[in-house]
Design a protein around this motif. Sequence first.
Motif, PDB file in Angstrom:
ATOM      1  N   ALA A  81       0.892  -1.199   0.034  1.00  0.00           N
ATOM      2  CA  ALA A  81       0.025   0.010   0.044  1.00  0.00           C
ATOM      3  C   ALA A  81       0.943   1.291   0.137  1.00  0.00           C
ATOM      4  N   SER A  82       1.946   1.266   0.761  1.00  0.00           N
ATOM      5  CA  SER A  82       2.738   2.381   0.473  1.00  0.00           C
ATOM      6  C   SER A  82       3.573   2.652  -0.616  1.00  0.00           C
ATOM      7  N   ARG A  83       3.869   1.430  -1.242  1.00  0.00           N
ATOM      8  CA  ARG A  83       4.632   1.721  -2.601  1.00  0.00           C
ATOM      9  C   ARG A  83       3.405   2.217  -3.668  1.00  0.00           C
ATOM     10  N   ALA A  84       2.283   1.807  -3.276  1.00  0.00           N
ATOM     11  CA  ALA A  84       1.428   2.378  -4.259  1.00  0.00           C
ATOM     12  C   ALA A  84       0.980   3.934  -4.264  1.00  0.00           C
ATOM     13  N   VAL A  85       1.105   4.281  -2.706  1.00  0.00           N
ATOM     14  CA  VAL A  85       0.834   5.646  -2.505  1.00  0.00           C
ATOM     15  C   VAL A  85       2.186   6.487  -3.278  1.00  0.00           C
ATOM     16  N   ASP A  86       3.233   6.090  -2.826  1.00  0.00           N
ATOM     17  CA  ASP A  86       4.412   6.621  -3.435  1.00  0.00           C
ATOM     18  C   ASP A  86       4.291   6.765  -5.015  1.00  0.00           C
ATOM     19  N   ASN A  87       3.987   5.442  -5.785  1.00  0.00           N
ATOM     20  CA  ASN A  87       3.828   5.553  -7.232  1.00  0.00           C
ATOM     21  C   ASN A  87       2.733   6.484  -7.602  1.00  0.00           C
ATOM     22  N   LEU A  88       1.493   6.480  -6.945  1.00  0.00           N
ATOM     23  CA  LEU A  88       0.402   7.362  -7.226  1.00  0.00           C
ATOM     24  C   LEU A  88       0.918   9.032  -7.068  1.00  0.00           C
ATOM     25  N   GLN A  89       1.570   9.374  -6.239  1.00  0.00           N
ATOM     26  CA  GLN A  89       2.116  10.664  -5.865  1.00  0.00           C
ATOM     27  C   GLN A  89       3.063  11.034  -6.858  1.00  0.00           C
ATOM     28  N   HIS A  90       4.135  10.005  -7.002  1.00  0.00           N
ATOM     29  CA  HIS A  90       4.997  10.630  -8.106  1.00  0.00           C
ATOM     30  C   HIS A  90       4.267  10.801  -9.547  1.00  0.00           C
TER      31      HIS A  90
ATOM     32  N   THR B  39       7.541  24.501   8.204  1.00  0.00           N
ATOM     33  CA  THR B  39       7.747  25.820   7.526  1.00  0.00           C
ATOM     34  C   THR B  39       8.546  25.673   6.261  1.00  0.00           C
ATOM     35  N   LEU B  40       9.417  24.551   6.055  1.00  0.00           N
ATOM     36  CA  LEU B  40      10.256  24.447   4.658  1.00  0.00           C
ATOM     37  C   LEU B  40       9.397  23.432   3.901  1.00  0.00           C
ATOM     38  N   ALA B  41       8.944  22.538   4.400  1.00  0.00           N
ATOM     39  CA  ALA B  41       8.463  21.287   3.457  1.00  0.00           C
ATOM     40  C   ALA B  41       7.380  21.806   2.450  1.00  0.00           C
ATOM     41  N   PRO B  42       6.555  22.922   2.846  1.00  0.00           N
ATOM     42  CA  PRO B  42       5.503  23.486   1.464  1.00  0.00           C
ATOM     43  C   PRO B  42       6.381  23.869   0.405  1.00  0.00           C
ATOM     44  N   SER B  43       7.326  24.483   0.645  1.00  0.00           N
ATOM     45  CA  SER B  43       8.052  24.959  -0.515  1.00  0.00           C
ATOM     46  C   SER B  43       9.022  23.799  -1.336  1.00  0.00           C
ATOM     47  N   LYS B  44       8.956  22.550  -1.022  1.00  0.00           N
ATOM     48  CA  LYS B  44       9.547  21.338  -1.394  1.00  0.00           C
ATOM     49  C   LYS B  44       8.519  20.399  -1.969  1.00  0.00           C
ATOM     50  N   VAL B  45       7.341  20.382  -1.801  1.00  0.00           N
ATOM     51  CA  VAL B  45       6.134  19.216  -2.135  1.00  0.00           C
ATOM     52  C   VAL B  45       5.335  19.802  -2.840  1.00  0.00           C
ATOM     53  N   TYR B  46       4.533  18.915  -3.819  1.00  0.00           N
ATOM     54  CA  TYR B  46       3.419  19.230  -4.337  1.00  0.00           C
ATOM     55  C   TYR B  46       2.243  19.758  -3.418  1.00  0.00           C
ATOM     56  N   HIS B  47       1.265  20.696  -3.717  1.00  0.00           N
ATOM     57  CA  HIS B  47       0.264  21.076  -2.777  1.00  0.00           C
ATOM     58  C   HIS B  47      -1.151  20.275  -3.173  1.00  0.00           C
ATOM     59  N   GLN B  48      -1.328  20.054  -4.461  1.00  0.00           N
ATOM     60  CA  GLN B  48      -2.450  19.352  -4.881  1.00  0.00           C
ATOM     61  C   GLN B  48      -2.739  18.101  -4.083  1.00  0.00           C
TER      62      GLN B  48
ATOM     63  N   TYR C  59       4.589   7.804   9.853  1.00  0.00           N
ATOM     64  CA  TYR C  59       5.804   8.210   9.247  1.00  0.00           C
ATOM     65  C   TYR C  59       6.309   9.276   9.714  1.00  0.00           C
ATOM     66  N   TYR C  60       5.334  10.442   9.627  1.00  0.00           N
ATOM     67  CA  TYR C  60       5.766  11.975   9.761  1.00  0.00           C
ATOM     68  C   TYR C  60       6.788  12.045  10.902  1.00  0.00           C
ATOM     69  N   PRO C  61       6.352  11.843  12.101  1.00  0.00           N
ATOM     70  CA  PRO C  61       7.325  12.170  13.203  1.00  0.00           C
ATOM     71  C   PRO C  61       8.631  11.915  13.201  1.00  0.00           C
ATOM     72  N   SER C  62       9.289  10.762  12.549  1.00  0.00           N
ATOM     73  CA  SER C  62      10.592  10.209  12.436  1.00  0.00           C
ATOM     74  C   SER C  62      11.259  10.606  10.985  1.00  0.00           C
ATOM     75  N   ASN C  63      10.239  10.634   9.979  1.00  0.00           N
ATOM     76  CA  ASN C  63      10.822  10.762   8.608  1.00  0.00           C
ATOM     77  C   ASN C  63      10.244  11.783   7.822  1.00  0.00           C
ATOM     78  N   GLY C  64       9.109  12.514   8.348  1.00  0.00           N
ATOM     79  CA  GLY C  64       8.739  13.761   7.827  1.00  0.00           C
ATOM     80  C   GLY C  64       7.767  13.176   6.451  1.00  0.00           C
ATOM     81  N   ILE C  65       7.364  14.204   5.491  1.00  0.00           N
ATOM     82  CA  ILE C  65       6.596  13.974   4.345  1.00  0.00           C
ATOM     83  C   ILE C  65       7.572  12.946   3.463  1.00  0.00           C
ATOM     84  N   PRO C  66       6.951  11.851   2.669  1.00  0.00           N
ATOM     85  CA  PRO C  66       7.733  11.150   1.920  1.00  0.00           C
ATOM     86  C   PRO C  66       8.298  11.659   1.003  1.00  0.00           C
ATOM     87  N   ALA C  67       9.476  11.287   0.355  1.00  0.00           N
ATOM     88  CA  ALA C  67      10.100  11.907  -0.788  1.00  0.00           C
ATOM     89  C   ALA C  67       9.189  11.904  -2.011  1.00  0.00           C
ATOM     90  N   SER C  68       8.150  11.140  -2.269  1.00  0.00           N
ATOM     91  CA  SER C  68       7.357  10.988  -3.388  1.00  0.00           C
ATOM     92  C   SER C  68       6.707  12.101  -3.743  1.00  0.00           C
TER      93      SER C  68
END
Length: 244
Positions: free
Chosen positions: A132-141, A185-194, A159-168
């Motif tokens: 399921a996690s791999r499917a989420v990564d593929n879908l987001q990418h 604060t920094l994450a929103p400038s690095k990831v998709y918003h939709q 997953y977030y407390p130790s790793n943050g938002i997934p790199a996908s």
Amino acid sequence: METKPVITCLKTLLVVYSFVFWITGAILLAVGVWGKLMLGPYISLIADNSTNAPYVLIGTGTVIVVFGLFGCFATCRGSPWMLKLYAMFLSLVFLAELVAGISGFVFRHEIKGTFHRTYTDAVLNYNAEDEASRAVDNLQHRLRCCGVYNYTSWFGSVYYPSNGIPASCCFNASDCNPDELRNTTLAPSKVYHQGCYELVTSFMETNMAIIAGVTFGIAFSQLIGMLLACCLSRIITANQYEMV
């Protein structure tokens, strides 16, 4: 003698129809195999449990291929009982496709609700390792989206407390690191918003009418085959009686 050209014409039309019908079955079979091999993880995000949709397509396609060949054989043989059996099978296919088309259109909102529930669960329980996690990564990418509604959906995941938002979710995976992805604060400038839910459901809504129209069109095309098979069977039977 007068019925011979009519029989020849009907046979030609029915052979052409059976060939097209056979191609339809081959396409369903190919789509089923492709869906099983390539879309298995994505399908798991749409259904609560493992779905049998690919197997249904494979089974349906196989049966249609077999009966398409049977239809060609029955037409060339000119056997009335074979033609009647072929017409009966076409009627069953017609009813099945009609029910499938109506069910898909009527329950489209339920499908959306199921996708929302399963995708939310996959995000909240994401661990970057299971299917399921791999499917989420593929879908987001692939869709260039992040989370259910937006990137903030990941703030409640295990997953977030130790790793943050997934790199996908990143615009550029090489420019992301866990420290930045944990920083609200920094994450929103690095990831998709939709969010992915909006993209998937809008696609479903946009194309549902087209899918339903194609399904009904294919279903009603079975009526042509039924009519040709029944007419040919009746004319051949009548011609046999006339010869006697």
